[in-house]
Design a protein around this motif. Structure first.
Motif, PDB file in Angstrom:
ATOM      1  N   LEU A  52      69.857  28.462  77.454  1.00 15.68           N
ATOM      2  CA  LEU A  52      68.974  27.347  77.802  1.00 15.68           C
ATOM      3  C   LEU A  52      69.752  26.027  77.810  1.00 15.68           C
ATOM      4  O   LEU A  52      69.576  25.178  78.692  1.00 15.68           O
ATOM      5  N   GLN A  53      70.609  25.863  76.825  1.00 15.75           N
ATOM      6  CA  GLN A  53      71.377  24.622  76.729  1.00 15.75           C
ATOM      7  C   GLN A  53      72.420  24.513  77.834  1.00 15.75           C
ATOM      8  O   GLN A  53      72.823  23.405  78.200  1.00 15.75           O
ATOM      9  N   ARG A  54      72.834  25.634  78.386  1.00 12.72           N
ATOM     10  CA  ARG A  54      73.759  25.619  79.522  1.00 12.72           C
ATOM     11  C   ARG A  54      73.050  25.229  80.814  1.00 12.72           C
ATOM     12  O   ARG A  54      73.701  24.938  81.819  1.00 12.72           O
ATOM     13  N   GLY A  55      71.724  25.262  80.788  1.00 15.74           N
ATOM     14  CA  GLY A  55      70.961  24.878  81.973  1.00 15.74           C
ATOM     15  C   GLY A  55      71.030  25.881  83.095  1.00 15.74           C
ATOM     16  O   GLY A  55      71.026  25.494  84.279  1.00 15.74           O
ATOM     17  N   LEU A  56      71.066  27.180  82.768  1.00  8.45           N
ATOM     18  CA  LEU A  56      71.116  28.192  83.810  1.00  8.45           C
ATOM     19  C   LEU A  56      69.854  28.109  84.674  1.00  8.45           C
ATOM     20  O   LEU A  56      68.758  27.854  84.169  1.00  8.45           O
ATOM     21  N   PRO A  57      69.947  28.339  85.960  1.00 10.07           N
ATOM     22  CA  PRO A  57      68.790  28.167  86.848  1.00 10.07           C
ATOM     23  C   PRO A  57      67.744  29.258  86.657  1.00 10.07           C
ATOM     24  O   PRO A  57      68.048  30.368  86.213  1.00 10.07           O
ATOM     25  N   GLY A  58      66.526  28.903  87.036  1.00  6.68           N
ATOM     26  CA  GLY A  58      65.435  29.863  87.071  1.00  6.68           C
ATOM     27  C   GLY A  58      64.729  30.024  85.744  1.00  6.68           C
ATOM     28  O   GLY A  58      65.296  29.749  84.687  1.00  6.68           O
ATOM     29  N   PRO A  59      63.474  30.461  85.774  1.00  2.00           N
ATOM     30  CA  PRO A  59      62.759  30.716  84.523  1.00  2.00           C
ATOM     31  C   PRO A  59      63.402  31.874  83.766  1.00  2.00           C
ATOM     32  O   PRO A  59      64.031  32.764  84.361  1.00  2.00           O
ATOM     33  N   SER A  60      63.266  31.863  82.441  1.00  2.01           N
ATOM     34  CA  SER A  60      63.844  32.907  81.602  1.00  2.01           C
ATOM     35  C   SER A  60      62.843  33.284  80.518  1.00  2.01           C
ATOM     36  O   SER A  60      61.945  32.505  80.181  1.00  2.01           O
ATOM     37  N   LEU A  61      63.016  34.482  79.985  1.00  3.33           N
ATOM     38  CA  LEU A  61      62.084  35.014  78.998  1.00  3.33           C
ATOM     39  C   LEU A  61      62.872  35.568  77.824  1.00  3.33           C
ATOM     40  O   LEU A  61      63.832  36.337  78.006  1.00  3.33           O
ATOM     41  N   TYR A  62      62.468  35.173  76.619  1.00  5.03           N
ATOM     42  CA  TYR A  62      63.006  35.781  75.402  1.00  5.03           C
ATOM     43  C   TYR A  62      61.992  36.798  74.891  1.00  5.03           C
ATOM     44  O   TYR A  62      60.822  36.475  74.697  1.00  5.03           O
ATOM     45  N   TRP A  63      62.428  38.035  74.671  1.00  4.97           N
ATOM     46  CA  TRP A  63      61.539  39.094  74.193  1.00  4.97           C
ATOM     47  C   TRP A  63      61.659  39.155  72.673  1.00  4.97           C
ATOM     48  O   TRP A  63      62.650  39.637  72.144  1.00  4.97           O
ATOM     49  N   HIS A  64      60.626  38.674  71.991  1.00  2.08           N
ATOM     50  CA  HIS A  64      60.686  38.550  70.531  1.00  2.08           C
ATOM     51  C   HIS A  64      60.264  39.867  69.883  1.00  2.08           C
ATOM     52  O   HIS A  64      59.123  40.310  70.028  1.00  2.08           O
ATOM     53  N   THR A  65      61.186  40.471  69.135  1.00  3.84           N
ATOM     54  CA  THR A  65      60.988  41.830  68.643  1.00  3.84           C
ATOM     55  C   THR A  65      60.641  41.912  67.160  1.00  3.84           C
ATOM     56  O   THR A  65      60.376  43.002  66.648  1.00  3.84           O
ATOM     57  N   PHE A  66      60.649  40.813  66.427  1.00  8.65           N
ATOM     58  CA  PHE A  66      60.411  40.876  64.991  1.00  8.65           C
ATOM     59  C   PHE A  66      58.929  41.079  64.704  1.00  8.65           C
ATOM     60  O   PHE A  66      58.085  41.015  65.605  1.00  8.65           O
ATOM     61  N   ASN A  67      58.614  41.310  63.430  1.00  2.48           N
ATOM     62  CA  ASN A  67      57.245  41.572  62.997  1.00  2.48           C
ATOM     63  C   ASN A  67      56.600  40.285  62.504  1.00  2.48           C
ATOM     64  O   ASN A  67      57.149  39.613  61.631  1.00  2.48           O
ATOM     65  N   ALA A  68      55.445  39.951  63.036  1.00  6.98           N
ATOM     66  CA  ALA A  68      54.779  38.709  62.647  1.00  6.98           C
ATOM     67  C   ALA A  68      54.300  38.732  61.197  1.00  6.98           C
ATOM     68  O   ALA A  68      54.193  37.685  60.553  1.00  6.98           O
ATOM     69  N   GLU A  69      54.002  39.925  60.674  1.00  7.63           N
ATOM     70  CA  GLU A  69      53.484  40.049  59.320  1.00  7.63           C
ATOM     71  C   GLU A  69      54.615  40.390  58.351  1.00  7.63           C
ATOM     72  O   GLU A  69      55.364  41.331  58.587  1.00  7.63           O
ATOM     73  N   ARG A  70      54.707  39.636  57.253  1.00  2.00           N
ATOM     74  CA  ARG A  70      55.725  39.975  56.247  1.00  2.00           C
ATOM     75  C   ARG A  70      55.462  41.352  55.664  1.00  2.00           C
ATOM     76  O   ARG A  70      56.362  42.179  55.528  1.00  2.00           O
ATOM     77  N   ARG A  71      54.222  41.571  55.277  1.00  2.00           N
ATOM     78  CA  ARG A  71      53.783  42.863  54.722  1.00  2.00           C
ATOM     79  C   ARG A  71      52.339  43.081  55.162  1.00  2.00           C
ATOM     80  O   ARG A  71      51.618  42.113  55.410  1.00  2.00           O
ATOM     81  N   PRO A  72      51.900  44.328  55.250  1.00  2.00           N
ATOM     82  CA  PRO A  72      50.488  44.558  55.537  1.00  2.00           C
ATOM     83  C   PRO A  72      49.609  43.935  54.455  1.00  2.00           C
ATOM     84  O   PRO A  72      50.028  43.777  53.302  1.00  2.00           O
ATOM     85  N   ARG A  73      48.403  43.611  54.835  1.00  2.00           N
ATOM     86  CA  ARG A  73      47.476  42.996  53.890  1.00  2.00           C
ATOM     87  C   ARG A  73      47.277  43.903  52.675  1.00  2.00           C
ATOM     88  O   ARG A  73      47.056  45.103  52.804  1.00  2.00           O
ATOM     89  N   GLY A  74      47.363  43.299  51.498  1.00  2.00           N
ATOM     90  CA  GLY A  74      47.161  44.047  50.264  1.00  2.00           C
ATOM     91  C   GLY A  74      48.420  44.624  49.659  1.00  2.00           C
ATOM     92  O   GLY A  74      48.387  45.149  48.541  1.00  2.00           O
ATOM     93  N   VAL A  75      49.556  44.540  50.366  1.00  2.00           N
ATOM     94  CA  VAL A  75      50.817  45.047  49.836  1.00  2.00           C
ATOM     95  C   VAL A  75      51.517  43.930  49.071  1.00  2.00           C
ATOM     96  O   VAL A  75      51.794  42.864  49.627  1.00  2.00           O
ATOM     97  N   SER A  76      51.812  44.160  47.811  1.00  2.00           N
ATOM     98  CA  SER A  76      52.432  43.152  46.951  1.00  2.00           C
ATOM     99  C   SER A  76      53.945  43.315  46.947  1.00  2.00           C
ATOM    100  O   SER A  76      54.465  44.409  47.216  1.00  2.00           O
ATOM    101  N   PRO A  77      54.685  42.240  46.635  1.00  3.12           N
ATOM    102  CA  PRO A  77      56.139  42.370  46.489  1.00  3.12           C
ATOM    103  C   PRO A  77      56.495  43.360  45.394  1.00  3.12           C
ATOM    104  O   PRO A  77      55.738  43.554  44.438  1.00  3.12           O
ATOM    105  N   LEU A  78      57.648  43.987  45.534  1.00  5.47           N
ATOM    106  CA  LEU A  78      58.116  44.899  44.501  1.00  5.47           C
ATOM    107  C   LEU A  78      58.618  44.127  43.287  1.00  5.47           C
ATOM    108  O   LEU A  78      59.264  43.087  43.442  1.00  5.47           O
ATOM    109  N   PRO A  79      58.366  44.618  42.073  1.00  9.86           N
ATOM    110  CA  PRO A  79      59.003  44.015  40.904  1.00  9.86           C
ATOM    111  C   PRO A  79      60.527  44.093  41.043  1.00  9.86           C
ATOM    112  O   PRO A  79      61.043  45.048  41.643  1.00  9.86           O
ATOM    113  N   PRO A  80      61.263  43.108  40.516  1.00  8.65           N
ATOM    114  CA  PRO A  80      62.723  43.087  40.702  1.00  8.65           C
ATOM    115  C   PRO A  80      63.416  44.381  40.298  1.00  8.65           C
ATOM    116  O   PRO A  80      64.333  44.840  40.980  1.00  8.65           O
ATOM    117  N   GLU A  81      62.987  44.995  39.190  1.00 12.01           N
ATOM    118  CA  GLU A  81      63.681  46.205  38.739  1.00 12.01           C
ATOM    119  C   GLU A  81      63.451  47.372  39.705  1.00 12.01           C
ATOM    120  O   GLU A  81      64.344  48.194  39.937  1.00 12.01           O
TER     121      GLU A  81
END
Length: 346
Positions: A306-335
């Protein structure tokens, strides 16, 4: 809009079983800050726990169910979103999961995905080499065969089999429908992470079959031990063969793929300065989070272009997960977290 426009275009493919976890197209939105910049929000693929892996898992878990398997076996790194999504959605379908993991650099999402695996009752083991993981997978599969009477359903890293890649052939048809509906312009370039290769292989085939002119910019995010042009060509050919097995009239076409290696950095999941800056810019612009392993490095490549200014529209396909954890899932205790990362080694 149909969730499977590929099957609408080629009805013989509708014989493929699906698990029902991918039910609706993901949004495509303008990315503020640059003219002609767009993002495909595959992080929103499932309201419970998603990411781009849902497209592959819908077909893979459907096949596992059709084969009456009782256990999934998935490979990945310790923070694998694929293993976590397999465990979570597999459990809801009545399937156990064995996760065989390689170590990786620490990041917040690693702990989140391990917590999701634990909440889903996954059986996890950490190995130091791919060969060690395969040996452990065989031993654990034999135990499941003895106790359950069935061999587990094996899935490679990222679910990138020809069947899994069909999820992204379908995604290209989905994008065409969104273009035809006026939701975004046809992009000149589609930037995506290049790792287990199923996403790139599926998009390359689907774009060509759907009649789109877009080319794929694949940003390397794993070692060349795992992802190479030759391996990509082989997966494309295998996926095309699977398509033609169901419908011999489907032509063997694939869009151009440009593989970019300059954003990889020193190791898997280790962020570069460009990775960190790109994730911050993307979150400010879109509100979506990224990760240091996949999306951050792909974003670094996308923003550089984008910063190079390449011509034409472009699309970034975002593959990560929007949710950190499913609802109700708690972090694991450190041990317990340390136990997953250090204790149960292959």
């Amino acid at each position: 809009m149909s969730a499977y426009p590929l099957f609408d275009a080629h009805p013989r493919l509708a014989a493929l079983p699906r698990a029902g976890i991918f039910q609706t197209p993901t949004a495509v939105r303008a990315l503020p800050g640059y003219d002609g910049a767009w993002v495909k929000r595959d992080d929103l693929s499932n309201s419970e726990f998603g990411g781009n892996k849902i497209r592959k898992l819908d077909l893979l878990l459907g096949e596992a169910q059709a084969q009456r398997r009782r256990c999934l076996l998935a490979f990945g790194y310790s923070g694998s979103n694929f293993v976590a999504a397999s465990a979570w959605h597999g459990r809801r379908l009545g399937l156990d999961t064995i996760g065989l993991l390689l170590p990786q650099a620490g990041a917040p999402y690693v702990a989140d995905n391990l917590a999701t695996c634990a909440a889903a009752g996954a059986e996890l083991a950490l190995g130091q080499s791919s060969a060690g993981l395969v040996s452990q997978a065989l031993a654990r599969s034999l135990r499941r065969l003895a106790t359950q009477g069935r061999w587990p359903y094996w899935m490679p890293p990222g679910g990138s089999t020809p069947l899994g890649a069909l999820g992204f052939v379908n995604a290209a048809y989905e994008l065409r429908a969104q273009i035809e509906a006026g939701l975004c312009p046809e992009p000149e370039r589609i930037t995506v992470a290049f790792s287990s290769m199923g996403t790139v292989a599926g998009l390359a085939i689907g774009l060509a079959l759907a009649g789109l002119r877009s080319r794929v910019v694949a940003v390397q995010v794993v070692s060349t031990q795992f992802a190479t042009p030759a391996k990509l060509d082989r997966l494309i050919a295998q996926t095309q063969a699977l398509l033609r097995r169901y419908d011999p009239a489907i032509p063997t076409r694939a869009a151009a793929v440009e593989i970019r290696t300059e954003f990889y950095g020193q190791d898997y999941a280790v962020p570069t300065a460009a990775t960190t800056a790109a994730m911050q810019a993307f979150q400010q612009a879109s509100g979506a989070r990224g990760d240091s392993a996949y999306s951050g490095k792909a974003l670094a490549g996308y923003y550089a272009d984008l910063q190079r200014g390449l011509p034409g529209p472009s699309l970034y396909w975002h593959t990560f997960n929007a949710e950190r954890r499913p609802r109700g899932v708690s972090p694991l205790p450190p041990e317990r977290l340390r136990g997953y990362l250090l204790g149960d080694r292959c």
